[in-house]
Design an enzyme around this catalytic site. Structure first.
Site, PDB file in Angstrom:
ATOM      1  N   ASP A  30      -5.051   5.554   3.270  1.00  0.00           N
ATOM      2  CA  ASP A  30      -3.906   6.468   3.400  1.00  0.00           C
ATOM      3  C   ASP A  30      -3.648   7.250   2.115  1.00  0.00           C
ATOM      4  O   ASP A  30      -3.922   6.770   1.016  1.00  0.00           O
ATOM      5  CB  ASP A  30      -2.664   5.643   3.787  1.00  0.00           C
ATOM      6  N   ASN A  78      -2.549   9.294  15.440  1.00  0.00           N
ATOM      7  CA  ASN A  78      -2.942  10.449  14.629  1.00  0.00           C
ATOM      8  C   ASN A  78      -3.232  11.705  15.460  1.00  0.00           C
ATOM      9  O   ASN A  78      -3.360  12.800  14.903  1.00  0.00           O
ATOM     10  CB  ASN A  78      -4.133  10.118  13.721  1.00  0.00           C
TER      11      ASN A  78
HETATM   12  C1  IPE Z   1      -2.391   5.080   9.102  1.00  0.00           C
HETATM   13  O1  IPE Z   1      -1.899   6.089   8.290  1.00  0.00           O
HETATM   14  C2  IPE Z   1      -3.613   5.540   9.826  1.00  0.00           C
HETATM   15  C3  IPE Z   1      -4.793   5.761   8.995  1.00  0.00           C
HETATM   16  C4  IPE Z   1      -4.872   5.610   7.715  1.00  0.00           C
HETATM   17  C5  IPE Z   1      -5.966   6.176   9.710  1.00  0.00           C
HETATM   18  P1  IPE Z   1      -0.773   7.104   8.781  1.00  0.00           P
HETATM   19  O2  IPE Z   1      -0.565   8.060   7.673  1.00  0.00           O
HETATM   20  O3  IPE Z   1      -1.139   7.664  10.100  1.00  0.00           O
HETATM   21  O4  IPE Z   1       0.473   6.137   8.972  1.00  0.00           O
HETATM   22  P2  IPE Z   1       2.033   6.462   8.908  1.00  0.00           P
HETATM   23  O5  IPE Z   1       2.276   7.623   9.818  1.00  0.00           O
HETATM   24  O6  IPE Z   1       2.367   6.785   7.499  1.00  0.00           O
HETATM   25  O7  IPE Z   1       2.691   5.203   9.348  1.00  0.00           O
HETATM   26  C1  IPE Z   2      -4.851   9.074   5.800  1.00  0.00           C
HETATM   27  O1  IPE Z   2      -4.250  10.028   4.991  1.00  0.00           O
HETATM   28  C2  IPE Z   2      -5.901   9.655   6.703  1.00  0.00           C
HETATM   29  C3  IPE Z   2      -5.541   9.630   8.125  1.00  0.00           C
HETATM   30  C4  IPE Z   2      -4.437   9.154   8.622  1.00  0.00           C
HETATM   31  C5  IPE Z   2      -6.510  10.173   9.042  1.00  0.00           C
HETATM   32  P1  IPE Z   2      -3.026  10.882   5.495  1.00  0.00           P
HETATM   33  O2  IPE Z   2      -3.544  12.112   6.128  1.00  0.00           O
HETATM   34  O3  IPE Z   2      -2.116  10.076   6.341  1.00  0.00           O
HETATM   35  O4  IPE Z   2      -2.330  11.241   4.124  1.00  0.00           O
HETATM   36  P2  IPE Z   2      -0.776  11.320   3.837  1.00  0.00           P
HETATM   37  O5  IPE Z   2      -0.215   9.992   4.239  1.00  0.00           O
HETATM   38  O6  IPE Z   2      -0.230  12.430   4.676  1.00  0.00           O
HETATM   39  O7  IPE Z   2      -0.676  11.565   2.388  1.00  0.00           O
HETATM   40 MG    MG Z   3      -0.551   8.869   5.892  1.00  0.00          MG
END
Ligand code: IPE
Ligand code: IPE
Ligand code: MG
Length: 252
Positions: A30, A78
């Site tokens: 993340d 997602n």
């Molecule tokens: C969790 O991260 C999913 C992945 C890293 C693939 P998210 O960014 O989607 O989670 P939330 O929305 O902060 O809970």
């Molecule tokens: C994790 O990074 C990757 C996926 C969830 C696919 P994010 O895209 O959630 O990054 P932040 O949380 O917005 O910084």
């Molecule tokens: Mg995220």
């Protein structure tokens, strides 16, 4: 020879007890979006950087002798993201899987997928199946990477429950004989030991639907580092922290 000014590069896992490494590390990758935003880049640039980090960390775990790595790549939630971001992530998956497919034999690893692949494009689904199949054939692979793709822990449990219920209706399972060991065989993670250590970078303190069944006795490590900045050094810190924990599993 003026070599003394050069700090020697620490060996992988220096300071770690090789006999007390986790068998299974799971990572919520993340912080890609915030990493990009900090640099004035589009979120997709963060995903590209995060994919590079995945490769680095995957090889690091292999080199340390950790047998299982599970990474959260794309959740069932997602899909709520803008379509351009989703397709950029899918493109990256395609690119890195194609590369892994080429290297798994040489580098001695296999890849499995956790999640419902039915929602993917036929092309990507085919690539996933081919990657799994090729991995099965890697003789003596001591390292397995599980990629959570269109994965949600609740979805996994529901799919498992449906498939177990179908077996009950068909007379292949008995309700009274359901144990957690039997149920585990219906999960995407069948055959894989539960994660010992779950790492979440980016400062968020939640599971976000990641392995809720399997995490029952996992140790957690949270860090503010954003995933694209996550280095082998940060992994070593997480592992060192893990080695200082006392796991009791309900005992004394
Ligand atoms: C969790 O991260 C999913 C992945 C890293 C693939 P998210 O960014 O989607 O989670 P939330 O929305 O902060 O809970
Ligand atoms: C994790 O990074 C990757 C996926 C969830 C696919 P994010 O895209 O959630 O990054 P932040 O949380 O917005 O910084
Ligand atoms: Mg995220």
């Amino acid at each position: 020879m003026a070599f003394w000014h050069k700090k020697p590069k620490p060996a992988a896992g220096e300071g770690l007890d090789p006999s007390r490494l986790p068998r299974h590390v799971a990572i919520i990758m993340d912080g890609n979006g915030r990493w990009a935003k900090k640099r004035g880049l589009p979120r997709t640039a963060g995903h590209a950087a995060g994919a590079e980090t995945f490769r680095t960390i995957a090889y690091r775990c292999r080199d340390l002798g950790i047998p299982y790595l599970t990474v959260y790549a794309f959740s069932t939630e997602n899909w709520k993201r803008p379509v351009e971001e989703v397709s950029a992530i899918m493109d990256l998956l395609r690119k890195y899987l194609a590369e892994a497919l080429e290297k798994m034999e040489r580098d001695g690893f296999r890849i499995k997928f956790f999640g419902d692949l039915a929602a993917l494009t036929p092309e990507l689904r085919q690539l996933c199946l081919e990657t799994e199949e090729t991995g099965q054939g890697v003789a003596g692979a001591k390292y397995q990477i599980n990629v959570c793709l269109n994965y949600g822990g609740r979805d996994e449990i529901l799919r498992a429950a449906k498939s177990w219920a179908r077996d009950v209706l068909a007379g292949r399972q008995q309700v009274e004989e359901l144990t957690d060991e039997v149920f585990s065989r219906y999960l995407d993670s069948r055959g894989v030991p539960d994660p010992d250590l779950i790492i979440r970078p980016s400062g968020e303190l939640r599971l976000s639907n990641f392995l809720p069944w399997q995490a029952a006795y996992a140790e957690f490590y949270f860090t503010d580092v954003l995933w694209p900045d996550f280095s082998p050094g940060v992994l070593d810190e997480a592992l060192a922290d893990f080695q200082r924990r006392q796991r009791r599993f309900g005992g004394v």
